[in-house]
Write an enzyme that holds these catalytic residues in place. Sequence first.
Site, PDB file in Angstrom:
ATOM      1  N   ASP A 109     -26.842  94.236  23.985  1.00  7.25           N
ATOM      2  CA  ASP A 109     -26.119  94.729  24.198  1.00  7.25           C
ATOM      3  C   ASP A 109     -25.322  94.894  22.615  1.00  7.25           C
ATOM      4  O   ASP A 109     -25.996  94.720  21.931  1.00  7.25           O
ATOM      5  CB  ASP A 109     -24.697  95.181  25.304  1.00  7.25           C
ATOM      6  CG  ASP A 109     -24.064  93.309  24.984  1.00  7.25           C
ATOM      7  OD1 ASP A 109     -24.378  92.918  24.045  1.00  7.25           O
ATOM      8  OD2 ASP A 109     -23.624  93.587  25.519  1.00  7.25           O
ATOM      9  N   ALA A 110     -24.759  96.402  22.092  1.00  4.21           N
ATOM     10  CA  ALA A 110     -24.463  96.579  20.802  1.00  4.21           C
ATOM     11  C   ALA A 110     -23.438  95.390  20.709  1.00  4.21           C
ATOM     12  O   ALA A 110     -23.230  95.131  19.070  1.00  4.21           O
ATOM     13  CB  ALA A 110     -23.607  97.850  21.591  1.00  4.21           C
ATOM     14  N   HIS A 132      -4.474  96.891  39.035  1.00  4.12           N
ATOM     15  CA  HIS A 132      -5.501  96.540  38.931  1.00  4.12           C
ATOM     16  C   HIS A 132      -6.492  96.822  40.147  1.00  4.12           C
ATOM     17  O   HIS A 132      -7.198  96.858  39.755  1.00  4.12           O
ATOM     18  CB  HIS A 132      -5.174  95.334  38.384  1.00  4.12           C
ATOM     19  CG  HIS A 132      -4.804  95.227  37.278  1.00  4.12           C
ATOM     20  ND1 HIS A 132      -5.161  95.803  36.018  1.00  4.12           N
ATOM     21  CD2 HIS A 132      -3.374  93.794  36.829  1.00  4.12           C
ATOM     22  CE1 HIS A 132      -4.544  95.311  35.020  1.00  4.12           C
ATOM     23  NE2 HIS A 132      -4.143  94.313  35.185  1.00  4.12           N
ATOM     24  N   GLU A 137       0.922  97.654  37.211  1.00  5.06           N
ATOM     25  CA  GLU A 137       0.231  97.352  36.899  1.00  5.06           C
ATOM     26  C   GLU A 137      -0.541  96.532  38.792  1.00  5.06           C
ATOM     27  O   GLU A 137      -0.992  95.528  38.396  1.00  5.06           O
ATOM     28  CB  GLU A 137      -1.116  96.730  35.935  1.00  5.06           C
ATOM     29  CG  GLU A 137      -0.012  96.937  34.611  1.00  5.06           C
ATOM     30  CD  GLU A 137      -0.693  98.729  34.184  1.00  5.06           C
ATOM     31  OE1 GLU A 137       0.456  99.635  33.994  1.00  5.06           O
ATOM     32  OE2 GLU A 137      -1.985  99.165  33.738  1.00  5.06           O
ATOM     33  N   GLN A 194     -15.951  96.257  26.904  1.00  6.65           N
ATOM     34  CA  GLN A 194     -17.217  95.120  26.921  1.00  6.65           C
ATOM     35  C   GLN A 194     -16.509  93.229  26.283  1.00  6.65           C
ATOM     36  O   GLN A 194     -17.452  92.290  26.894  1.00  6.65           O
ATOM     37  CB  GLN A 194     -18.923  95.813  26.064  1.00  6.65           C
ATOM     38  CG  GLN A 194     -19.176  96.269  27.057  1.00  6.65           C
ATOM     39  CD  GLN A 194     -20.505  96.885  26.620  1.00  6.65           C
ATOM     40  OE1 GLN A 194     -20.549  98.117  26.240  1.00  6.65           O
ATOM     41  NE2 GLN A 194     -21.703  96.238  26.787  1.00  6.65           N
ATOM     42  N   TYR A 247       1.722  94.326  39.641  1.00 12.39           N
ATOM     43  CA  TYR A 247       1.891  92.196  39.537  1.00 12.39           C
ATOM     44  C   TYR A 247       3.932  92.305  40.227  1.00 12.39           C
ATOM     45  O   TYR A 247       3.809  93.029  40.740  1.00 12.39           O
ATOM     46  CB  TYR A 247       2.926  91.853  37.579  1.00 12.39           C
ATOM     47  CG  TYR A 247       1.586  92.203  36.743  1.00 12.39           C
ATOM     48  CD1 TYR A 247       0.516  90.947  37.203  1.00 12.39           C
ATOM     49  CD2 TYR A 247       0.830  92.726  35.827  1.00 12.39           C
ATOM     50  CE1 TYR A 247      -1.442  90.889  36.710  1.00 12.39           C
ATOM     51  CE2 TYR A 247      -0.760  92.532  35.395  1.00 12.39           C
ATOM     52  CZ  TYR A 247      -1.530  91.902  35.762  1.00 12.39           C
ATOM     53  OH  TYR A 247      -2.253  91.545  34.971  1.00 12.39           O
ATOM     54  N   ARG A 298       8.430  98.547  31.745  1.00 13.29           N
ATOM     55  CA  ARG A 298       7.000  98.771  31.775  1.00 13.29           C
ATOM     56  C   ARG A 298       7.031  99.361  33.056  1.00 13.29           C
ATOM     57  O   ARG A 298       7.486  98.401  33.765  1.00 13.29           O
ATOM     58  CB  ARG A 298       6.009  98.474  31.603  1.00 13.29           C
ATOM     59  CG  ARG A 298       4.329  98.563  31.592  1.00 13.29           C
ATOM     60  CD  ARG A 298       4.075  99.217  30.729  1.00 13.29           C
ATOM     61  NE  ARG A 298       2.486  99.515  30.963  1.00 13.29           N
ATOM     62  CZ  ARG A 298       1.955  98.533  30.675  1.00 13.29           C
ATOM     63  NH1 ARG A 298       1.672  97.103  30.229  1.00 13.29           N
ATOM     64  NH2 ARG A 298       0.582  99.432  30.593  1.00 13.29           N
TER      65      ARG A 298
END
Length: 688
Positions: free
Chosen positions: A673-674, A260, A172, A347, A174, A222
Site C-alpha cells: 500500500d502507499a 467508538h 467517545e 492507515q 469512555y 470534552r
Amino acid sequence: MTVKTANSAFPNLLTPLDLGFTTLANRTLMGSMHTGLEEEKGGFDKLAAFYQARAKGGVGLIVTGGISPNARGRLAPFGCELSKFWQVSKHKKITDAVHQYPTKICMQLLHAGRYSYHPFSFAPSKVKSPINPFTPSAMSVRQIKGTIKDFAYSASLAQRAGYDGVEIMGSEGYLLNQFSCVRVNKRTDEWGGCVENRMRLAIDIIKAVREKVGEKFIVIFRLSMIDLVEGGNSWEDVVTMAKAVEKAGATLINTGIGWHEARVPTISTSVPRAAFTWITEKMKQEVSIPLVTTNRINTPEVAEDVLSKGHADMVSMARPFLADADFVQKAAENKSDEINTCIGCNQACLDHVFQQKRASCLVNPVACYETELTFAKAKISKRIAVVGAGPAGLAFSVYAAQRGHKVEIFDRASEIGGQFNFAKQVPGKEEFYETIRYFNKQISLLDIKVHLSTEATAEELTSAGFDELVIATGILPRKLDIEGIDHEKVKSYLNVLRDKQPIGNNVAIIGAGGIGFDVAVFLAEEHEKSPLVNNKDKWLKSWGVDQSYQNDGALLSKSTSEETEITPRNIHLLQRKTSKVGAGLGKTTGWIHRATLQKNGVKMLAGVTYKKIDDNGLTIEIDGKEQLLDVDHVIVCAGQESQRSLYQALETSKSAEQGLHLIGGAKVAAELDAKRAIRQAAELAAVI
Ligand code: FAD
Ligand code: NAP
Ligand code: SF4
C-alpha cells in the site's frame, strides 16, 4: 520563536485566544492522539521530540494522548497512567520540550471504563461494549468517589509536570460518557436515572480538579455533543450538561462526536470535511465559555471558514498535525499549498493504535519517528534518476532533494501520482488529490526535474551519468487464468477508473481487496450527480444522523435513513476465500466500506470458484453449486504483480559506479500500500 503572520489569509485561525489568566497564540488545537510511544521503552524522549516539532510548527494548544488517572481506567493492561509522583519526571520531558515555543500543552485525563481492554474494567453498570470482549463490573459508590479523587490527584501531578492544563475526556463512549447516557448507565442510585444524576460524576470531577489545581490552569472538558448511538443523550440533556460543565469551572469545552461503537463514520476520509461543526455552532447559543469544534477539518481554509462562520472559537485537528508538523507556520506564511494534507485514511495512525503498534502517518513517515528517521544534509550532492512518479518515487525524490541531491524523475504517464490518480477517482477518496498537489508543489520548490510521458530505458539511464538509479516502477494488474478471460465482457480496474470505459448495469467484480471495494463504490455511486462528499446534508442523512436532533443520540429512525438513493446497478463483489468479504480491509475503516456497499445493495459473495466467462456472463461455483451471473461486464481486481523489467535490465547494464535501488510496488507487490511505499522511499532517501 513565534509564528510569522505576514498578512495571513487566515485571520480568524491565527488570532490569539485570551482565556483570562493565559493566552493561546492562535485558534488551533492539536487534538488528543494516542501514539503508542506512551508505553514504549524510552518512548517519552520520542514523544517529547514529536510534540516539540508541532510546537515549533506553531500550533496554539496541544492535548496529549489519553493518560489514565488510575490503573483500572487504563486502555490496555500496560497503558499509560499518571497516578504516582515518580511518574511526573517523564512527563516533564514533554512539557520542557514544548515550552521552548509559545505553545501550551494540556494532558488528557482518560478513564476508559468499559472500553478498557483488560478483565478489571468497570463501568456505571455491568453492560458489555459491542467492541470489547471484556464485560465490566458495575462500580460501587466507593469506587466512584475514589475515581473522582484519582482524577483530581492526577491533574495535580500534571500541573507539577509543567502542563498548562488538562483535558477531561467525557466523550467517545469512555467512562464519563458511559455515566452520562442511559445506554450504559442503568443505576438507580444518585449516579443514575435523571440527567443531573448521570452527569454527576463528570461534574464532580471537574469541581475536584479545579479545586486541586487552582484558577490559573486550563481545564478542558470534552463533551459528547452527539452520541450517535441508541440510548445516547437528547439535545436537552447535552445542553444541561454543558451548562453544568461551565458552572463547575471548565475553561473550554471541546466537542466530542460519536461513541467508538457508533455505526456512523465520523473521521474517515469519506466523511465530508467539517461535517459536524454545526453541532458546536448549536451549542454556542447555550454557553459562554469558548468552544472547540472538530472532525475532518484538514486544511487551514476549512478551519478558517468554520471560525469565520462563528461555528466555534477554536478548531481541533489531530491527524493533520501528524501529516504536517508545520501546518500552522505554513498557513501563517500563506503557504497552505505546501502543507502535506491528512487524507483521512487512518492507515498509519488509528489502524496502528488499534493493533498496538506505534502510530505514524501514511503521507509523513517521520511522524512519531522524529528522532529515528532524519534527513541530514548530504555530504556529497549526487545526481539521482528516479523512475516512476507514484508515491514511492515522489516521496523518495522529495526527501532526497531536501538533503541536497539533484533529482530527476521519469514517468511514462502524462501526470505524476501513479496509482493515486486512480484512487482519487473513487467517491469518498477525493483527498488523494491533495497528496498529488503536495508533491507537485514540492517538486517545484526543490527544483526537481520531471520528465513526463517518458518511458525510461536502461540504455538511456546508464549512459546519462547518474550516480544513483532508483526504480519505483510500481505494479501491473494480475492476469487471471480463467476460461474466457479474453472475452470482451472482461475489463480491468484500469479500464474503469483510468479509461472511464462505459460499464453496464449488471457487473461482477473478481477480487474483493481494497481495489475491488473501491471499484464497487465507484460503480455504485457513479450515478450520483453530486458525490456525497460534496453534499453534507445528504451524507449525514444517508448515515442516519438527525440534524434536527429530535431523537436521542441524534439518530434518525431506520426507515428515514434508508430513504437515500441506492445504485441502479446490480453489482456482485466476489472472492475465493471463505472468510467475510472485506475482512482484510483497514481495522477502523473496513466496516465503513462494507456498510457503504450494503446500503447500495451490492451482493458480496465469498468462497467463489470462477468457472468461465462467455456471452451469458460469469459462471461461478459456491459450495459445489454452479450458478450463472448474467452480467454485462466482469471487472478484474485480483491483485497486482511487480513491474521489474527495467530493474532487471539495469542489473546487467549499469556501470559499476552506479547505485541501483528498488522501492515500492516494484520491489514487492504483495500487500503493498502507499504507507509501505512511502516509508520505504523515505528510509532509502535518508541514507543515500
Ligand atoms: P505506482 O503508484 O504504481 O507508480 C509507479 C509509476 O511508475 C507509474 O506512474 C508508472 O507510470 C511509472 N512507470 C512504470 N514503468 C515505467 C517506465 N519504464 N518508465 C517510466 N515510468 C514508468 N494504497 C493505500 O495505501 N491506500 C489506499 O486507500 C489506496 N487506494 C487505492 C485505490 C486504487 C483504485 C488503487 C489503484 C490503488 C490504491 N492504493 C492505495 C495503492 C497505492 O496507490 C499503491 O500502493 C501505490 O501507488 C504504490 O506506489 P508505487 O510508487 O510503488 O507505484
Ligand atoms: P489485494 O488487497 O491483495 O486484493 C486482491 C483480491 O484479489 C483479493 O480479494 C483476492 O482474494 C483476489 N485474488 C488474488 N489472486 C487472485 C486470483 N489468482 N484469482 C482470483 N482472485 C484473486 O489487492 P488490491 O485490491 O489489488 O489492492 C492493492 C493494494 O492497494 C493492497 O495492498 C491494498 O492494501 C491497497 N489498497 C488499499 C485501499 C484502502 O482503502 N486502504 C484501497 C485500495 C487499495 P481471493 O484470493 O480470496 O480471491
Ligand atoms: Fe491522516 Fe492517513 Fe496520516 Fe492518519 S495516516 S494522519 S489519516 S494521512
